[in-house]
Design an enzyme around this catalytic site. Sequence first.
Site, PDB file in Angstrom:
ATOM      1  N   TYR A 142      45.024  32.644  52.687  1.00 37.39           N
ATOM      2  CA  TYR A 142      45.255  33.076  54.067  1.00 37.39           C
ATOM      3  C   TYR A 142      45.842  31.945  54.916  1.00 37.39           C
ATOM      4  O   TYR A 142      46.589  32.195  55.852  1.00 37.39           O
ATOM      5  CB  TYR A 142      43.933  33.507  54.728  1.00 37.39           C
ATOM      6  N   LYS A 189      38.631  33.705  39.780  1.00 36.64           N
ATOM      7  CA  LYS A 189      39.609  34.010  38.732  1.00 36.64           C
ATOM      8  C   LYS A 189      39.871  32.684  38.000  1.00 36.64           C
ATOM      9  O   LYS A 189      40.989  32.166  37.954  1.00 36.64           O
ATOM     10  CB  LYS A 189      40.877  34.588  39.386  1.00 36.64           C
ATOM     11  N   ASP A 221      38.542  40.617  38.679  1.00 36.19           N
ATOM     12  CA  ASP A 221      38.928  41.940  38.170  1.00 36.19           C
ATOM     13  C   ASP A 221      37.709  42.661  37.592  1.00 36.19           C
ATOM     14  O   ASP A 221      37.473  43.838  37.872  1.00 36.19           O
ATOM     15  CB  ASP A 221      40.081  41.836  37.150  1.00 36.19           C
ATOM     16  N   ASP A 245      37.805  39.626  50.930  1.00 33.78           N
ATOM     17  CA  ASP A 245      38.408  40.671  51.753  1.00 33.78           C
ATOM     18  C   ASP A 245      38.509  41.963  50.950  1.00 33.78           C
ATOM     19  O   ASP A 245      38.104  43.040  51.397  1.00 33.78           O
ATOM     20  CB  ASP A 245      39.801  40.217  52.213  1.00 33.78           C
ATOM     21  N   ASP A 249      35.914  45.657  51.106  1.00 37.40           N
ATOM     22  CA  ASP A 249      36.389  47.023  51.383  1.00 37.40           C
ATOM     23  C   ASP A 249      35.986  47.953  50.239  1.00 37.40           C
ATOM     24  O   ASP A 249      35.553  49.081  50.457  1.00 37.40           O
ATOM     25  CB  ASP A 249      37.924  47.057  51.521  1.00 37.40           C
TER      26      ASP A 249
HETATM   27  C1  IPM Z   1      39.116  41.660  57.675  1.00 37.98           C
HETATM   28  C2  IPM Z   1      40.519  42.085  57.985  1.00 37.98           C
HETATM   29  C3  IPM Z   1      41.343  40.850  58.290  1.00 37.98           C
HETATM   30  C4  IPM Z   1      41.345  39.985  57.054  1.00 37.98           C
HETATM   31  C5  IPM Z   1      42.775  41.139  58.775  1.00 37.98           C
HETATM   32  C6  IPM Z   1      42.787  42.056  59.968  1.00 37.98           C
HETATM   33  C7  IPM Z   1      43.520  39.880  59.057  1.00 37.98           C
HETATM   34  O1  IPM Z   1      41.050  42.825  56.943  1.00 37.98           O
HETATM   35  O2  IPM Z   1      38.461  41.077  58.548  1.00 37.98           O
HETATM   36  O3  IPM Z   1      38.649  41.922  56.565  1.00 37.98           O
HETATM   37  O4  IPM Z   1      42.147  40.199  56.138  1.00 37.98           O
HETATM   38  O5  IPM Z   1      40.527  39.077  56.979  1.00 37.98           O
HETATM   39 MN    MN Z   2      39.655  43.251  55.330  1.00 36.07          MN
END
Ligand code: IPM
Ligand code: MN
Length: 372
Positions: A142, A189, A221, A245, A249
């Site tokens: 990042y 990884k 993975d 990240d 999700d």
């Molecule tokens: C999160 C979001 C952010 C990230 C984006 C909005 C930059 O997806 O907080 O998980 O990737 O960290």
């Molecule tokens: Mn995110």
Amino acid sequence: MKLNIAVLPGDGIGPEVTEQAVKALQAIGTEFNHTFTFKYADVGAVAIDKTGNPLPEETLDLCESTDAILFGSIGDPKYDNDPTAKIRPEQGLLRLRKTLGLFANIRPVKAYDKLLEQSPLKTNIIAGTDISIYRELTGGIYFGEKTLSEDGDTASDLCTYSRLEIERITHLAFKAAQLRKNKVTLVDKANVLESSRLWRKVVTEIGDEYPDVDLDFLFVDNAAMQLILNPNQFDVILTENMFGDIISDEASVIGGSIGLLASASIGDKYALFEPIHGSYPQAKGKGIANPIASILSAAMLLDHFELKEEADMIRKAVERSIELNITTPDLNQDNKQISTKLVGEFIEDFIHHPNDSNINYKNIHLGQSTII
Ligand code: IPM
Ligand code: MN
């Protein structure tokens, strides 16, 4: 306790969910005799529209002069669809994380019994899931150097980690595991990436300082697969920025909605609390966004200041709203009419009157004509 809280509602559904979290905190303030003061500032696409900058100086100043930050969400389709945009809403959040040194992002993932059926995963697999993801937040790909060749045909993003960056979050992860089920899983990884091999080395060394905590390793993975095959094998997951990240999700599917997942971003000096979901622009202003992730982020804020009873009160209110099906359409098959605001009002009311009968709550709220 007196707390000055910077509120950065941001874009999309950010303002409407954050409003419910502020209501919950105000109710806690009243009931537990705390003085919480809220000061608002712009971030993200709304800040670009007003000032040309996704993180205006005055927003940063406010964050640096308050005790904690409550963050909504950022992002706008007009930037997502334009890869050439030089100024982007996300830069506001990334700069904020980096400038305030918010290196540890903690994302709890829990399967609520009442919601097991909401998940597309099998209930017997996800029942009992209780994971805490420790995502490194200010390093890795990042924030590494980015290049784009002059002809625009070659691009790169550098993934760098230093020992110090790995050490500080690793200690937090091990300490968290000691208060939980004494297990840390490092997700990396290391079969391919040099930076991952450094993570393994440093985390293994630190692991020796915590002999009561089991440490194991998974390639990312495989971890992505294990997370949905057998989430109960995990306690604390420790991982670098981008892997964290992505897998957080993925993990949100276990709970039945990404609208449930809260987070805390902690540094040595500052702390920020935000739902993990994005700005969900399609839902903006429709009253359908789930405010629970934001409300649970407010509970994490209270935890951060060791207001445990207060934080538990919010969590109890959230659990009750789930039990009673007072939830937004993402979780509610029976009643698609329950709005963001109504869920927020229920939670606020519960904090004020936790001992009232549940039926009363239902009647009070569902009897109102302004449901949406
Ligand atoms: C999160 C979001 C952010 C990230 C984006 C909005 C930059 O997806 O907080 O998980 O990737 O960290
Ligand atoms: Mn995110």
